[in-house]
Design a protein around this motif. Structure first.
Motif, PDB file in Angstrom:
ATOM      1  N   TRP A 155       0.817  -1.212   0.000  1.00 46.00           N
ATOM      2  CA  TRP A 155       0.000   0.000   0.000  1.00 46.00           C
ATOM      3  C   TRP A 155       0.854   1.267   0.000  1.00 46.00           C
ATOM      4  CZ3 TRP A 155       0.616   3.380   4.057  1.00 46.00           C
ATOM      5  CH2 TRP A 155       1.258   2.894   5.182  1.00 46.00           C
ATOM      6  N   LEU A 156       2.046   1.227   0.603  1.00 45.25           N
ATOM      7  CA  LEU A 156       2.905   2.405   0.662  1.00 45.25           C
ATOM      8  C   LEU A 156       3.427   2.763  -0.728  1.00 45.25           C
ATOM      9  CD1 LEU A 156       4.217   4.498   2.488  1.00 45.25           C
ATOM     10  CD2 LEU A 156       6.142   2.928   2.814  1.00 45.25           C
ATOM     11  N   GLU A 157       3.867   1.748  -1.487  1.00 47.28           N
ATOM     12  CA  GLU A 157       4.350   2.000  -2.844  1.00 47.28           C
ATOM     13  C   GLU A 157       3.189   2.404  -3.761  1.00 47.28           C
ATOM     14  OE1 GLU A 157       4.964  -0.682  -1.108  1.00 47.28           O
ATOM     15  OE2 GLU A 157       7.135  -0.657  -0.721  1.00 47.28           O
ATOM     16  N   LEU A 158       2.020   1.845  -3.508  1.00 51.63           N
ATOM     17  CA  LEU A 158       0.844   2.148  -4.319  1.00 51.63           C
ATOM     18  C   LEU A 158       0.416   3.604  -4.156  1.00 51.63           C
ATOM     19  CD1 LEU A 158      -1.513   1.101  -6.113  1.00 51.63           C
ATOM     20  CD2 LEU A 158      -2.700   0.510  -3.985  1.00 51.63           C
ATOM     21  N   ALA A 159       0.719   4.202  -3.002  1.00 55.37           N
ATOM     22  CA  ALA A 159       0.282   5.574  -2.724  1.00 55.37           C
ATOM     23  C   ALA A 159       0.876   6.574  -3.707  1.00 55.37           C
ATOM     24  CB  ALA A 159       0.649   5.958  -1.290  1.00 55.37           C
ATOM     25  N   ALA A 267      -8.506  27.711  -5.870  1.00 54.49           N
ATOM     26  CA  ALA A 267      -8.039  27.112  -4.618  1.00 54.49           C
ATOM     27  C   ALA A 267      -7.962  25.593  -4.730  1.00 54.49           C
ATOM     28  CB  ALA A 267      -8.963  27.517  -3.474  1.00 54.49           C
ATOM     29  N   VAL A 268      -8.956  24.976  -5.377  1.00 51.29           N
ATOM     30  CA  VAL A 268      -8.967  23.523  -5.532  1.00 51.29           C
ATOM     31  C   VAL A 268      -7.807  23.073  -6.427  1.00 51.29           C
ATOM     32  CG1 VAL A 268     -10.267  21.573  -6.459  1.00 51.29           C
ATOM     33  CG2 VAL A 268     -11.441  23.312  -5.101  1.00 51.29           C
ATOM     34  N   SER A 269      -7.575  23.782  -7.515  1.00 50.18           N
ATOM     35  CA  SER A 269      -6.438  23.441  -8.384  1.00 50.18           C
ATOM     36  C   SER A 269      -5.120  23.558  -7.624  1.00 50.18           C
ATOM     37  CB  SER A 269      -6.413  24.355  -9.614  1.00 50.18           C
ATOM     38  OG  SER A 269      -7.494  24.070 -10.486  1.00 50.18           O
ATOM     39  N   GLY A 270      -5.033  24.543  -6.742  1.00 51.00           N
ATOM     40  CA  GLY A 270      -3.836  24.681  -5.914  1.00 51.00           C
ATOM     41  C   GLY A 270      -3.612  23.466  -5.025  1.00 51.00           C
ATOM     42  N   VAL A 271      -4.705  22.888  -4.517  1.00 51.53           N
ATOM     43  CA  VAL A 271      -4.604  21.664  -3.717  1.00 51.53           C
ATOM     44  C   VAL A 271      -4.036  20.523  -4.567  1.00 51.53           C
ATOM     45  CG1 VAL A 271      -5.920  19.885  -2.496  1.00 51.53           C
ATOM     46  CG2 VAL A 271      -6.458  22.309  -2.128  1.00 51.53           C
ATOM     47  N   GLY A 272      -4.507  20.414  -5.804  1.00 51.15           N
ATOM     48  CA  GLY A 272      -4.006  19.362  -6.686  1.00 51.15           C
ATOM     49  C   GLY A 272      -2.528  19.524  -6.995  1.00 51.15           C
ATOM     50  N   ILE A 273      -2.104  20.761  -7.253  1.00 48.85           N
ATOM     51  CA  ILE A 273      -0.687  21.020  -7.550  1.00 48.85           C
ATOM     52  C   ILE A 273       0.173  20.677  -6.338  1.00 48.85           C
ATOM     53  CG2 ILE A 273       0.984  22.849  -8.054  1.00 48.85           C
ATOM     54  CD1 ILE A 273      -1.256  24.218  -9.692  1.00 48.85           C
ATOM     55  N   ALA A 274      -0.260  21.099  -5.149  1.00 46.31           N
ATOM     56  CA  ALA A 274       0.494  20.809  -3.931  1.00 46.31           C
ATOM     57  C   ALA A 274       0.588  19.300  -3.688  1.00 46.31           C
ATOM     58  CB  ALA A 274      -0.164  21.505  -2.744  1.00 46.31           C
ATOM     59  N   SER A 281       8.107  13.944  -3.959  1.00 44.70           N
ATOM     60  CA  SER A 281       9.117  13.750  -2.913  1.00 44.70           C
ATOM     61  C   SER A 281       9.189  12.302  -2.457  1.00 44.70           C
ATOM     62  CB  SER A 281       8.800  14.644  -1.708  1.00 44.70           C
ATOM     63  OG  SER A 281       8.696  16.011  -2.096  1.00 44.70           O
ATOM     64  N   ALA A 282       8.135  11.526  -2.738  1.00 48.59           N
ATOM     65  CA  ALA A 282       8.109  10.121  -2.336  1.00 48.59           C
ATOM     66  C   ALA A 282       9.119   9.281  -3.103  1.00 48.59           C
ATOM     67  CB  ALA A 282       6.705   9.549  -2.523  1.00 48.59           C
ATOM     68  N   ILE A 283       9.675   9.813  -4.176  1.00 46.33           N
ATOM     69  CA  ILE A 283      10.723   9.096  -4.903  1.00 46.33           C
ATOM     70  C   ILE A 283      11.912   8.857  -3.979  1.00 46.33           C
ATOM     71  CG2 ILE A 283      12.337   9.254  -6.842  1.00 46.33           C
ATOM     72  CD1 ILE A 283      10.213  10.843  -8.336  1.00 46.33           C
ATOM     73  N   TRP A 284      12.156   9.811  -3.081  1.00 51.34           N
ATOM     74  CA  TRP A 284      13.256   9.689  -2.126  1.00 51.34           C
ATOM     75  C   TRP A 284      12.791   9.153  -0.769  1.00 51.34           C
ATOM     76  CZ3 TRP A 284      12.379  14.046  -5.168  1.00 51.34           C
ATOM     77  CH2 TRP A 284      13.272  14.208  -6.233  1.00 51.34           C
ATOM     78  N   LEU A 285      11.575   9.526  -0.382  1.00 52.89           N
ATOM     79  CA  LEU A 285      11.043   9.080   0.905  1.00 52.89           C
ATOM     80  C   LEU A 285       9.595   8.637   0.691  1.00 52.89           C
ATOM     81  CD1 LEU A 285      11.929   8.838   3.857  1.00 52.89           C
ATOM     82  CD2 LEU A 285      10.897  11.074   4.279  1.00 52.89           C
ATOM     83  N   PRO A 286       9.345   7.320   0.550  1.00 56.01           N
ATOM     84  CA  PRO A 286       8.028   6.810   0.148  1.00 56.01           C
ATOM     85  C   PRO A 286       6.855   7.301   0.983  1.00 56.01           C
ATOM     86  CG  PRO A 286       9.658   5.056   0.061  1.00 56.01           C
ATOM     87  CD  PRO A 286      10.339   6.236   0.680  1.00 56.01           C
ATOM     88  N   ILE A 287       7.069   7.568   2.259  1.00 55.31           N
ATOM     89  CA  ILE A 287       5.959   7.964   3.116  1.00 55.31           C
ATOM     90  C   ILE A 287       5.345   9.289   2.685  1.00 55.31           C
ATOM     91  CG2 ILE A 287       7.345   9.238   4.787  1.00 55.31           C
ATOM     92  CD1 ILE A 287       4.318   6.955   5.522  1.00 55.31           C
ATOM     93  N   PHE A 288       6.080  10.097   1.912  1.00 63.49           N
ATOM     94  CA  PHE A 288       5.566  11.381   1.456  1.00 63.49           C
ATOM     95  C   PHE A 288       4.380  11.213   0.505  1.00 63.49           C
ATOM     96  CE2 PHE A 288       9.356  13.587   3.045  1.00 63.49           C
ATOM     97  CZ  PHE A 288       8.760  14.750   3.515  1.00 63.49           C
ATOM     98  N   ALA A 289       4.266  10.067  -0.140  1.00 64.05           N
ATOM     99  CA  ALA A 289       3.109   9.827  -1.012  1.00 64.05           C
ATOM    100  C   ALA A 289       1.834   9.764  -0.183  1.00 64.05           C
ATOM    101  CB  ALA A 289       3.303   8.532  -1.795  1.00 64.05           C
ATOM    102  N   SER A 292       1.106  13.212   1.145  1.00 59.55           N
ATOM    103  CA  SER A 292       0.524  14.082   0.121  1.00 59.55           C
ATOM    104  C   SER A 292      -0.980  13.854  -0.010  1.00 59.55           C
ATOM    105  CB  SER A 292       1.212  13.857  -1.230  1.00 59.55           C
ATOM    106  OG  SER A 292       0.891  12.581  -1.773  1.00 59.55           O
ATOM    107  N   LEU A 293      -1.414  12.594   0.075  1.00 61.54           N
ATOM    108  CA  LEU A 293      -2.845  12.292  -0.004  1.00 61.54           C
ATOM    109  C   LEU A 293      -3.586  12.818   1.218  1.00 61.54           C
ATOM    110  CD1 LEU A 293      -2.764   8.653  -1.429  1.00 61.54           C
ATOM    111  CD2 LEU A 293      -3.722  10.659  -2.561  1.00 61.54           C
ATOM    112  N   ALA A 294      -2.985  12.614   2.388  1.00 62.34           N
ATOM    113  CA  ALA A 294      -3.630  13.075   3.622  1.00 62.34           C
ATOM    114  C   ALA A 294      -3.730  14.592   3.652  1.00 62.34           C
ATOM    115  CB  ALA A 294      -2.855  12.570   4.835  1.00 62.34           C
ATOM    116  N   VAL A 295      -2.630  15.263   3.326  1.00 59.02           N
ATOM    117  CA  VAL A 295      -2.628  16.737   3.319  1.00 59.02           C
ATOM    118  C   VAL A 295      -3.578  17.259   2.247  1.00 59.02           C
ATOM    119  CG1 VAL A 295      -1.212  18.773   2.825  1.00 59.02           C
ATOM    120  CG2 VAL A 295      -0.308  16.939   4.267  1.00 59.02           C
ATOM    121  N   GLY A 296      -3.582  16.611   1.085  1.00 62.70           N
ATOM    122  CA  GLY A 296      -4.476  17.033   0.007  1.00 62.70           C
ATOM    123  C   GLY A 296      -5.941  16.903   0.391  1.00 62.70           C
ATOM    124  N   ALA A 297      -6.294  15.780   1.047  1.00 65.69           N
ATOM    125  CA  ALA A 297      -7.683  15.571   1.459  1.00 65.69           C
ATOM    126  C   ALA A 297      -8.107  16.616   2.488  1.00 65.69           C
ATOM    127  CB  ALA A 297      -7.856  14.167   2.028  1.00 65.69           C
TER     128      ALA A 297
END
Length: 404
Positions: A155-159, A267-274, A281-289, A292-297
């Motif tokens: 699930w972590l890699e899938l994120a 504002a919504v598009s800004g959420v998507g970009i962020a 960043s998850a390429i270097w640290l997988p948990i960031f994926a 990103s979903l949690a912060v985006g939601a």
């Protein structure tokens, strides 16, 4: 000999593309076995029915055709769907069947209970990742329509691919809100704090993005072993058309729709970009994926709450005026629409007669039934003159909806 080799290569190439085309067709066909596809269409039809019924109750006429929501569900999105599908397949964003099923079930629930404030795809995507994590930790399994669901150990890699795809979908969500939010905003007559009848504007929409995504399969890697991938290593791939449903609901009352919904969309598009920036960043640290979903939601929920509170705190903008008649709505293709009249403008004179209420407005229109001249105060407080030839088939009230 060389010619025979070229012929063999051509045959292999032709067979390869035939197989790929067959796989794409199969992937498209899988869209029609996803219950989310039919639930979303059914509720888009229901949205149109409810809106028309509400408009007839308030204004004794409908503003838009009842099938508008259903038609624009796909008409507004086809170009973005194509672009997202190309990017998804070209980059090789690999999803799993377990996540797709979980995402679809959660989306169906959010649509079916009419919680459109939570209808952004990033919320359903985040909940789907959480469900897979819980399934992994608890070892829970169950069957859905002959499909055996179980938690994803990866699930972590899938994120990461989920965050990239859904982040792009949220950007599209913002664009759709910015472009179409005001067009679909339906006027609602309400009582203000002072007991005055005023108009608020509810935009409630369903959009669908049937995006082609990569899933575990057997055809493509046989011919394209270099196919890009994120999470499945050397496993084979197939294609599935995933319905990403965007449900949107937001009400405006202190800001006119043409100014309000573009702000929400940006504002919504800004959420998507962020979300995408954090996901990379998850390429270097997988948990960031996952982050990103949690912060985006949370950010998407924050956008809805911020604008909802902002509109509730102020006074209604479209209310009866002593110096004229405030326009609450304009029927499409009506004389008022052709004159360029828009919501929030104030009609001060009709055919030379000063008007201050609905009765005086329609009486003044009858003074010259063939040619109507209006003096209108626009949003900048400037007076402009509009006129239009009235034909026998035109709306007898110019297609104007006003607050009484």
């Amino acid at each position: 000999m060389e010619r025979n080799t070229q012929t063999v290569d051509w045959v292999v190439f032709s067979i390869m593309w035939q197989e790929i085309i067959i796989e794409i067709v199969k992937g498209i066909g899988k869209l029609f076995i996803n219950p989310l596809f039919y639930v979303a269409i059914a509720f888009a039809i229901l949205l149109g029915y409810v809106r028309v019924k509400r408009e007839r109750r308030f204004f004794r006429t409908r503003i838009l055709w009842g099938w508008t929501e259903t038609i624009r569900m796909f008409k507004d999105t086809w170009l973005y769907t194509l672009l997202l599908s190309i990017l998804s397949v070209a980059i090789g964003l690999t999803l799993t069947t377990d996540w797709i099923v979980t995402f679809s079930v959660i989306s169906v629930i959010l649509v079916a209970v009419f919680i459109f404030q939570l209808g952004s795809p990033i919320i359903a995507a985040s909940l789907a990742i959480i469900a897979l994590w819980i399934g992994t930790k608890t070892g829970a399994t169950f069957t859905i329509l002959s499909f055996e669901w179980q938690g994803e150990s990866n699930w972590l890699e899938l994120a990461l691919p989920v965050a990239l795809l859904i982040g792009a979908a949220v950007i599209v969500e913002g664009i759709l809100i910015r472009k179409n939010g005001a067009l679909s905003a339906s006027p609602i007559l309400e009582k203000s704090d002072r007991g005055i009848t005023a108009a608020g504007y509810l935009s409630k929409k369903l959009w669908m993005l049937p995006v082609l995504v990569v899933v575990p399969g057997n055809v493509i890697p046989d011919f394209l072993p270099y196919w890009p991938q994120f999470t499945l290593g050397n496993q084979s791939f197939g294609l599935v058309l995933l319905p990403i449903v965007i449900a949107f609901q937001q009400k405006a009352r202190r800001t006119l729709p043409i100014y309000f919904y573009p702000k929400v969309g940006n504002a919504v598009s800004g959420v998507g970009i962020a979300t995408i920036i954090l996901a990379v960043s998850a390429i270097w640290l997988p948990i960031f994926a996952v982050v990103s979903l949690a912060v985006g939601a949370l950010a998407r929920l924050g956008v809805w709450i911020y604008f909802a509170l902002q509109e509730k705190q102020g006074r209604y903008l479209v209310v009866p005026q002593d110096s004229g008649v405030m326009i609450a709505g304009v029927l499409p293709e009506s004389p008022a629409d052709k004159m360029g009249l828009i919501i929030g403008e104030c009609i001060r004179k009709v055919n030379g007669q000063t008007v201050s209420n609905e009765r005086e407005l329609y009486e003044a229109i009858q003074i010259n039934a063939a040619h109507c001249r209006l003096e209108v105060l626009d949003h900048q407080g400037e007076v402009r003159l509009r006129q239009h030839v009235i034909y026998h088939h035109d709306h007898h009230r110019l297609g104007l909806l006003v607050v009484r």
